[in-house]
Write an enzyme that holds these catalytic residues in place. Structure first.
Site, short mmCIF file in Angstrom:
data_model
loop_
_atom_site.label_atom_id
_atom_site.label_comp_id
_atom_site.label_asym_id
_atom_site.label_seq_id
_atom_site.Cartn_x
_atom_site.Cartn_y
_atom_site.Cartn_z
N LYS A 154 4.32 -3.95 -6.21
CA LYS A 154 5.62 -3.85 -6.78
C LYS A 154 6.54 -4.16 -5.14
O LYS A 154 7.55 -4.69 -5.30
CB LYS A 154 5.82 -2.55 -6.97
CG LYS A 154 7.39 -2.13 -7.38
CD LYS A 154 7.48 -2.76 -8.67
CE LYS A 154 9.22 -2.50 -8.90
NZ LYS A 154 9.51 -3.67 -10.11
N LYS A 178 7.69 -13.81 -15.63
CA LYS A 178 7.38 -12.65 -16.14
C LYS A 178 5.81 -12.84 -17.03
O LYS A 178 5.08 -12.08 -16.86
CB LYS A 178 8.22 -12.05 -17.31
CG LYS A 178 9.69 -11.62 -16.84
CD LYS A 178 9.38 -10.18 -16.24
CE LYS A 178 8.96 -10.23 -14.85
NZ LYS A 178 9.95 -10.27 -13.76
N HIS A 181 10.84 -35.73 -16.64
CA HIS A 181 10.42 -36.35 -15.50
C HIS A 181 8.74 -35.78 -15.01
O HIS A 181 8.46 -35.91 -13.70
CB HIS A 181 11.07 -35.91 -14.31
CG HIS A 181 12.55 -36.66 -14.64
ND1 HIS A 181 12.86 -38.12 -14.50
CD2 HIS A 181 13.68 -36.09 -14.87
CE1 HIS A 181 14.08 -38.24 -14.95
NE2 HIS A 181 14.78 -37.23 -15.08
N TRP A 205 -3.69 -2.23 -0.97
CA TRP A 205 -3.31 -3.66 -1.81
C TRP A 205 -4.06 -4.42 -0.64
O TRP A 205 -3.32 -4.65 0.48
CB TRP A 205 -1.94 -3.73 -1.97
CG TRP A 205 -1.58 -5.17 -2.70
CD1 TRP A 205 -1.66 -5.21 -3.84
CD2 TRP A 205 -1.49 -6.47 -2.04
NE1 TRP A 205 -1.16 -6.59 -4.19
CE2 TRP A 205 -1.10 -7.27 -3.00
CE3 TRP A 205 -1.00 -6.94 -0.59
CZ2 TRP A 205 -0.69 -8.46 -2.79
CZ3 TRP A 205 -0.86 -8.13 -0.52
CH2 TRP A 205 -0.48 -9.08 -1.42
N ASN A 209 -0.08 1.08 6.45
CA ASN A 209 0.60 -0.10 5.67
C ASN A 209 1.07 -1.11 6.75
O ASN A 209 1.68 -0.62 7.81
CB ASN A 209 1.75 0.36 4.98
CG ASN A 209 1.20 1.37 3.83
OD1 ASN A 209 0.09 1.49 3.37
ND2 ASN A 209 2.47 2.02 3.03
N GLY A 210 1.09 -2.31 6.57
CA GLY A 210 1.38 -3.43 7.36
C GLY A 210 0.43 -4.29 7.75
O GLY A 210 -0.69 -4.55 7.35
N ARG A 268 2.14 0.57 -6.24
CA ARG A 268 2.64 -0.14 -4.99
C ARG A 268 1.26 -1.02 -4.52
O ARG A 268 1.44 -2.16 -4.01
CB ARG A 268 2.93 0.70 -3.87
CG ARG A 268 4.15 1.65 -4.07
CD ARG A 268 4.41 2.28 -2.84
NE ARG A 268 4.60 1.48 -1.73
CZ ARG A 268 5.74 1.35 -1.20
NH1 ARG A 268 6.88 1.90 -1.69
NH2 ARG A 268 5.93 0.66 -0.07
N CYS A 278 0.77 -1.16 0.05
CA CYS A 278 0.03 -0.02 0.17
C CYS A 278 0.94 1.28 0.03
O CYS A 278 1.98 1.21 0.27
CB CYS A 278 -0.80 0.06 1.27
SG CYS A 278 -1.56 -1.50 1.51
N GLU A 336 3.11 -13.41 -14.53
CA GLU A 336 2.53 -12.04 -13.84
C GLU A 336 1.74 -11.14 -14.62
O GLU A 336 0.87 -10.52 -14.10
CB GLU A 336 3.94 -11.40 -13.31
CG GLU A 336 4.76 -11.92 -12.28
CD GLU A 336 5.80 -10.93 -11.87
OE1 GLU A 336 6.12 -10.46 -10.95
OE2 GLU A 336 6.85 -10.91 -12.93
N GLU A 359 12.58 -17.22 -14.52
CA GLU A 359 12.13 -15.70 -14.81
C GLU A 359 11.50 -15.59 -15.72
O GLU A 359 10.44 -14.74 -15.75
CB GLU A 359 13.65 -15.12 -14.66
CG GLU A 359 13.38 -13.50 -14.80
CD GLU A 359 12.62 -12.94 -13.91
OE1 GLU A 359 12.25 -13.54 -12.72
OE2 GLU A 359 12.15 -11.56 -14.16
C1 G6P Z 1 7.13 -8.52 -5.58
C2 G6P Z 1 7.20 -7.92 -6.96
C3 G6P Z 1 8.45 -8.66 -7.70
C4 G6P Z 1 9.90 -8.73 -6.85
C5 G6P Z 1 9.39 -9.39 -5.52
C6 G6P Z 1 10.49 -9.29 -4.61
O1 G6P Z 1 6.44 -9.83 -5.72
O2 G6P Z 1 6.15 -7.91 -7.87
O3 G6P Z 1 8.86 -7.97 -9.07
O4 G6P Z 1 10.65 -9.56 -7.72
O5 G6P Z 1 8.22 -8.66 -4.80
O6 G6P Z 1 10.77 -8.02 -4.34
P1 G6P Z 1 12.06 -6.94 -3.98
O7 G6P Z 1 11.92 -5.53 -4.08
O8 G6P Z 1 12.72 -7.56 -2.73
O9 G6P Z 1 13.01 -7.37 -5.28
#
Ligand code: G6P
Length: 610
Positions: free
Chosen positions: A605, A487, A506, A74, A100-101, A27, A2, A490, A483
């Site tokens: 984020k 991507k 497997h 969020w 937040n939290g 965020r 948030c 997501e 990765e």
């Molecule tokens: C969230 C983001 C990801 C990121 C992860 C870790 O899930 O959407 O893109 O890789 O957090 O975040 P950080 O800021 O610790 O790299």
């Protein structure tokens, strides 16, 4: 997660709050709200959905005020609806609070308050806070003291901002485990969870630390610890510019950030490579470099994309520095009583530097006497400040939720660290020079890959209607497969899995038919022939193959449906190059599907809750 913004000064705070919320929207973005004091009366306006919906609602009210707070949410506890949106309030509406939290003991606190006659209207954990504060105010305490006393009963994490119509000249803020900064203006002050929200107004900021609380007035602020000790706070100057966090003519932040990679990886290396010496200079590790090189073991801990970078780091460090290396999800590491010894070094990788699990894992490692090091992008972030030493990735602000340029910069920094340790552990000058030279040539090679954007877009458009994707790679390119799959998942909501290519037989091989695109990361390296065998296995079962191959690989065309050629480099750096076409592939598929690539559903984020 948030986002928080607050303003106190002589200007009308409404446009400042709304524009700040728009900057923070990346965020957390399922609902938003503002709370202001207008003629010493508390007014709260909230709306589910985007900040623009809140803006429309606020405009109709013609509000004006010199003090206010705003929040973009969020959801953690309770649906993203108007009632659960922040600010939350006490029963008579005199207090507005944003949080937040997570309040972990909110059920217990709620029951206690209900017994005292407090009514709750939302499903959130946050709503206990205004009631708790109200309970102390009603016993005659000031707002500051009431917030302090309330927070002493709270277990969990918070970044909060509170206004109270009984004391309209201040905003009270506090922090534990969720970032909170004060922005210093001239005859006006700001509060925010993130500098991007206030950068348009000031570059002077004060970072609150955990267990600190502050009263922010129009022309000054007072900070204390939650246990009421006086503290002196330093004012920091932010070097980031507003242009740096704008879209710069691109339709999405994600595309802008993908396209920025020649520059962002260059920035990660700038001033750090010593070509002639085949070595690197990392100021942030200078004092600990010898201890680091003597580590008996290296652990890398992170979440999400940063964890994938850590996996590549493991391959790099074990290959060159020959130190046993383990990579672990921060969320697992922090709770399983890991064996950590004083001669271990633990790297915590985080773009935001605020990820709750990574931060907690860092504290755990520090308490166990390990050399706890940070690899962060956001300067001054919690992980950067908590680490004993570390290296900034300097990728610049990353706004798109799906991490792109931060990932490639993390890989560059891991390569620099590998070089630093390896040279201390006997790597030859010649080998050091080779790696340094290869690193230097990476930005140009990325440019060549980016020039294939249209080609990748054409491939992407053919696959936007499929339901599943498989990504396969071996060695250094296994984490790239993970990765690439992440991507796609997501931002396009297509189910995708990454596997080491040989593991395909497997299990995942059972899924392959002519509706299953399979992406192979297949550069010409020592295991190329083995990957070719895996490609043949997919071909034999009718799968559609997209291969990331190195230039001059003419052999592959006859085996695959599409090949994307990338320049060659040494294996340890190949993930930097190979991940870029996969970022573009995911991006174009999501755009073709008409999705919001910068703010994918349910994601945030910066994940500042567990
Ligand atoms: C969230 C983001 C990801 C990121 C992860 C870790 O899930 O959407 O893109 O890789 O957090 O975040 P950080 O800021 O610790 O790299």
């Amino acid at each position: 997660m948030c986002g928080i913004i607050g303003y106190i000064g002589e200007r009308n705070c409404i446009p400042i709050l709304i524009s700040g919320l728009k900057r923070l929207e990346y965020r957390g973005y399922d609902s938003a709200g503002i709370g202001v004091l207008s003629d010493a009366e508390s007014v709260i306006v909230k709306k589910p959905g985007k900040v623009s919906s809140l803006e429309e609602k606020v405009e109709l009210l013609n509000l004006s005020s010199n003090v206010g707070i705003g929040h973009t949410r969020w959801a953690t506890h309770g649906l993203p609806n108007e009632i659960n949106a922040h600010p939350h309030s006490n029963q008579n509406g005199t207090i507005s609070l944003i949080h937040n939290g997570i309040i972990e003991n909110y059920q217990t606190l709620k029951k206690g308050l209900q017994k005292l006659g407090y009514n709750f209207i939302s499903e959130t954990d946050s709503e206990v806070l205004p009631h708790l504060i109200d309970n102390f105010i009603s016993r005659g305490h000031s707002l500051l003291k009431s917030v302090r006393l309330a927070l002493s009963e709270v277990e969990g994490t918070y970044g909060i901002a509170v206004i109270y119509s009984g004391e309209p000249d201040k905003i009270v803020v506090a922090r534990k485990g969720s970032p909170l900064i004060i922005g210093i203006g001239s005859d006006e002050n700001f509060v925010a969870s993130d500098v991007s929200a206030i950068l348009a107004h000031t570059k002077q900021v004060v970072y609150l630390e955990d267990n600190e609380i502050a009263e922010v007035f129009r022309d000054h602020f007072n900070a204390k610890t939650i246990s009421d000790d006086e503290i002196e706070k330093e004012v920091h100057e932010i070097s980031m510019s507003l242009e740096e966090i704008d879209k710069g003519g691109y339709p999405h932040f994600m595309l802008k950030e993908i396209m920025e990679q020649p520059e962002s990886v260059r920035n990660s290396m700038r001033g750090r490579i010593l070509l002639e010496e085949g070595n690197v200079k990392l100021g942030g590790l200078a004092e600990v470099a010898d201890r680091l090189a003597k580590s008996k073991r290296i652990i890398i801990s992170a979440c999400g994309t940063s964890w994938h970078a850590g996996l590549v780091g493991e391959y790099m460090i074990e290959q060159y520095a020959k130190i046993p290396t383990e990579v672990e999800y921060a969320s697992e590491f922090r709770y399983r009583n890991p064996i950590i010894n004083p001669d271990d070094s633990v790297f915590f990788i985080s773009q935001s530097g605020e990820t709750a699990d990574t931060l907690a894992a860092l504290k755990e490692a520090k308490n166990n006497g390990a050399l706890a090091l940070g690899i962060c992008n956001v300067v001054g972030s919690s992980i950067a400040r908590e680490s004993i030493a570390g290296v900034y990735t300097h990728a610049g602000p990353e706004i798109g939720v799906a991490s792109t340029k931060a990932f490639t910069s993390q890989l560059v920094v891991l390569a620099l660290i590998t070089l630093l340790i390896s040279r201390k552990r006997g790597m030859s000058l010649e080998e050091g020079k080779k790696i340094a030279e290869e690193l230097n040539s990476i930005p140009e090679k990325i440019n060549l890959i980016l020039s294939k954007n249209d080609e990748i877009k054409n491939i992407a458009e053919k696959y936007c209607n499929v339901k599943n994707f498989l990504y396969l790679g071996r060695g250094y390119n296994f984490p790239v497969a993970l990765e690439g799959a992440l991507k796609l998942k997501e931002i396009s909501y297509i189910h995708a899995e990454g596997y080491p290519a040989a593991e395909m037989k497997h299990g995942p091989i059972a899924l392959i038919d002519d509706n299953m695109p399979v992406v192979f990361i297949a550069p010409k390296d020592s295991i190329y022939d083995k990957v070719i065998s895996n490609i043949e296995e997919v071909r034999a079962r009718g799968g559609n193959i997209i291969a990331i191959v190195t230039e001059k690989d003419e052999n592959m065309n006859r085996l695959v449906d599409h090949s994307i050629k990338i320049p060659d480099t040494i294996p340890m750096l190949m993930p930097i190059l190979a991940s870029i076409p996969l970022q573009l592939l995911a991006y174009h598929i999501a755009v073709k599907k008409g999705l919001n690539v910068d703010q994918p559903r349910n994601l945030a984020k910066s994940v500042t809750v567990e």
